[in-house]
Design a protein around this motif. Structure first.
Motif, mmCIF file in Angstrom:
data_model
loop_
_atom_site.group_PDB
_atom_site.id
_atom_site.type_symbol
_atom_site.label_atom_id
_atom_site.label_comp_id
_atom_site.label_asym_id
_atom_site.label_seq_id
_atom_site.Cartn_x
_atom_site.Cartn_y
_atom_site.Cartn_z
ATOM 1 N N ARG A 8 14.107 -20.998 -4.914
ATOM 2 C CA ARG A 8 12.762 -20.812 -4.355
ATOM 3 C C ARG A 8 12.316 -19.369 -4.233
ATOM 4 N N LEU A 9 13.200 -18.429 -4.553
ATOM 5 C CA LEU A 9 12.919 -17.021 -4.271
ATOM 6 C C LEU A 9 13.228 -16.121 -5.454
ATOM 7 N N ILE A 10 12.576 -14.967 -5.454
ATOM 8 C CA ILE A 10 12.945 -13.857 -6.336
ATOM 9 C C ILE A 10 13.313 -12.698 -5.422
ATOM 10 N N LEU A 11 14.508 -12.168 -5.587
ATOM 11 C CA LEU A 11 14.936 -10.959 -4.888
ATOM 12 C C LEU A 11 14.825 -9.837 -5.903
ATOM 13 N N ARG A 12 14.036 -8.821 -5.574
ATOM 14 C CA ARG A 12 13.726 -7.784 -6.559
ATOM 15 C C ARG A 12 13.529 -6.445 -5.874
ATOM 16 N N ARG A 13 13.435 -5.415 -6.690
ATOM 17 C CA ARG A 13 13.121 -4.081 -6.183
ATOM 18 C C ARG A 13 11.672 -4.067 -5.688
ATOM 19 N N TRP A 14 11.346 -3.020 -4.964
ATOM 20 C CA TRP A 14 10.056 -2.920 -4.296
ATOM 21 C C TRP A 14 8.965 -2.418 -5.218
ATOM 22 N N HIS A 15 7.754 -2.968 -5.082
ATOM 23 C CA HIS A 15 6.551 -2.544 -5.805
ATOM 24 C C HIS A 15 5.602 -1.873 -4.821
ATOM 25 N N ASP A 16 4.695 -1.073 -5.329
ATOM 26 C CA ASP A 16 3.724 -0.396 -4.469
ATOM 27 C C ASP A 16 2.906 -1.379 -3.635
ATOM 28 N N ASP A 17 2.567 -2.529 -4.230
ATOM 29 C CA ASP A 17 1.731 -3.483 -3.495
ATOM 30 C C ASP A 17 2.508 -4.290 -2.452
ATOM 31 N N ASP A 18 3.790 -4.014 -2.275
ATOM 32 C CA ASP A 18 4.582 -4.658 -1.217
ATOM 33 C C ASP A 18 4.407 -3.968 0.132
ATOM 34 N N LEU A 19 3.896 -2.752 0.138
ATOM 35 C CA LEU A 19 3.808 -1.984 1.376
ATOM 36 C C LEU A 19 2.979 -2.691 2.441
ATOM 37 N N ALA A 20 1.778 -3.099 2.110
ATOM 38 C CA ALA A 20 0.899 -3.716 3.115
ATOM 39 C C ALA A 20 1.484 -5.009 3.680
ATOM 40 N N PRO A 21 1.964 -5.945 2.846
ATOM 41 C CA PRO A 21 2.528 -7.161 3.450
ATOM 42 C C PRO A 21 3.805 -6.901 4.253
ATOM 43 N N MET A 22 4.625 -5.932 3.838
ATOM 44 C CA MET A 22 5.828 -5.633 4.623
ATOM 45 C C MET A 22 5.450 -4.958 5.927
ATOM 46 N N ALA A 23 4.434 -4.115 5.899
ATOM 47 C CA ALA A 23 3.958 -3.488 7.132
ATOM 48 C C ALA A 23 3.422 -4.543 8.094
ATOM 49 N N GLU A 24 2.780 -5.558 7.568
ATOM 50 C CA GLU A 24 2.291 -6.653 8.417
ATOM 51 C C GLU A 24 3.467 -7.389 9.068
ATOM 52 N N ILE A 25 4.534 -7.618 8.318
ATOM 53 C CA ILE A 25 5.737 -8.248 8.872
ATOM 54 C C ILE A 25 6.322 -7.360 9.966
ATOM 55 N N ASN A 26 6.431 -6.061 9.686
ATOM 56 C CA ASN A 26 7.010 -5.120 10.645
ATOM 57 C C ASN A 26 6.140 -4.903 11.881
ATOM 58 N N ALA A 27 4.861 -5.224 11.792
ATOM 59 C CA ALA A 27 3.947 -5.072 12.927
ATOM 60 C C ALA A 27 4.026 -6.254 13.899
ATOM 61 N N ASP A 28 4.729 -7.303 13.508
ATOM 62 C CA ASP A 28 4.864 -8.503 14.329
ATOM 63 C C ASP A 28 5.989 -8.291 15.345
ATOM 64 N N HIS A 29 5.640 -8.248 16.619
ATOM 65 C CA HIS A 29 6.626 -7.994 17.678
ATOM 66 C C HIS A 29 7.715 -9.069 17.713
ATOM 67 N N GLU A 30 7.367 -10.291 17.369
ATOM 68 C CA GLU A 30 8.360 -11.369 17.370
ATOM 69 C C GLU A 30 9.388 -11.148 16.252
ATOM 70 N N VAL A 31 8.953 -10.677 15.111
ATOM 71 C CA VAL A 31 9.868 -10.377 13.998
ATOM 72 C C VAL A 31 10.810 -9.237 14.382
ATOM 73 N N MET A 32 10.268 -8.211 15.026
ATOM 74 C CA MET A 32 11.021 -6.984 15.272
ATOM 75 C C MET A 32 11.828 -6.991 16.573
ATOM 76 N N ARG A 33 11.729 -8.042 17.365
ATOM 77 C CA ARG A 33 12.356 -8.017 18.697
ATOM 78 C C ARG A 33 13.863 -7.863 18.662
ATOM 79 N N TRP A 34 14.513 -8.220 17.564
ATOM 80 C CA TRP A 34 15.974 -8.106 17.461
ATOM 81 C C TRP A 34 16.400 -6.874 16.665
#
Length: 177
Positions: A8-34
Motif C-alpha cells: 500500500r505504500l511507497i517509501l522514497r527519498r524526499w521531494h520539494d513538494d513534500d515540505l508543505a504536507p510534512m509541515a502540516e503533519i509536524n504542526a499537529d500537536h497530537e502527532v508530535m506529543r511523543w
C-alpha cells in the motif's frame, strides 16, 4: 534512488513538494506529543529536519523515507533509519523511527512501513542491529515495536527533556523477515 514498495505504500527519498504536507503533519500537536518535548514544529524546522534526513542518506547510505500512499500519492509521513548519538549508551546505534499524520493512524501503515524499513536495514544495508526508542506510555509505537519483533533492552531517561524512554532492539540473528 532508493525506493521500497509495499502493498500500500511507497517509501522514497524526499521531494520539494513534500515540505508543505510534512509541515502540516509536524504542526499537529497530537502527532508530535511523543516526540522531543512534545511541541509541534513549523515549516522552517520541518525543512531543516528533511534536510538532515537527506544528508544522512548521503553520509550513511540510509535515512528517513517519505511515506507515500500508493493509491493516492498522498504523503502520509516519514519512516526510516537514523544514527543516534544523543542518548547515553546508544552511541552510533542505528534507530528506526516513524511519524505519520493522524488521518493515517489505525490502518496499519506505520507497521507496514516500519517492517519494510527494518528489512531494508538488516538485509539490504547489512546492519547487524537496529534499535527503537519510544517514550514510556506511547502505546501506539509500542504496538509497532512489538510487531517488528523487537525486545525491550533497557529503560532510560531522555537527557534533554527528562522523559522515561524504552529502548528496544533486534539484531540480524533475531530477525524473522
Amino acid at each position: 534512488m532508493t525506493e521500497i514498495r509495499t502493498p500500500r505504500l511507497i517509501l522514497r527519498r524526499w521531494h520539494d513538494d513534500d515540505l508543505a504536507p510534512m509541515a502540516e503533519i509536524n504542526a499537529d500537536h497530537e502527532v508530535m506529543r511523543w516526540t522531543g518535548d512534545g511541541s509541534a514544529i513549523g515549516l522552517d524546522e520541518t525543512a531543516e529536519e528533511i534536510e538532515r534526513w537527506e544528508e544522512e542518506w548521503d553520509d550513511e547510505g540510509f535515512g528517513v523515507f517519505a511515506v507515500e500512499l500508493l493509491a493516492s500519492g498522498e504523503l502520509a509521513g516519514a519512516v526510516g533509519l537514523t544514527v543516534l548519538d544523543s542518548l547515553p549508551g546508544t552511541h552510533s546505534a542505528v534507530r528506526i523511527c516513524w511519524r505519520l499524520g493522524s488521518p493515517f493512524w489505525g490502518q496499519g501503515y506505520a507497521s507496514e512501513a516500519a517492517h519494510a524499513t527494518l528489512e531494508f536495514a538488516l538485509q539490504d544495508r547489512g546492519l547487524e542491529r537496529v534499535i527503537s526508542v519510544s517514550r514510556a506510555g506511547d502505546d501506539a509505537s509500542g504496538n509497532v515495536i512489538r510487531k517488528l519483533g523487537m525486545e525491550l533492552e533497557r529503560e532510560a531517561t531522555d537527557p534533554e527533556h527528562g522523559h522515561a524512554l524504552n529502548i528496544h532492539a533486534i539484531d540480524l540473528t533475531e530477525y524473522e523477515g
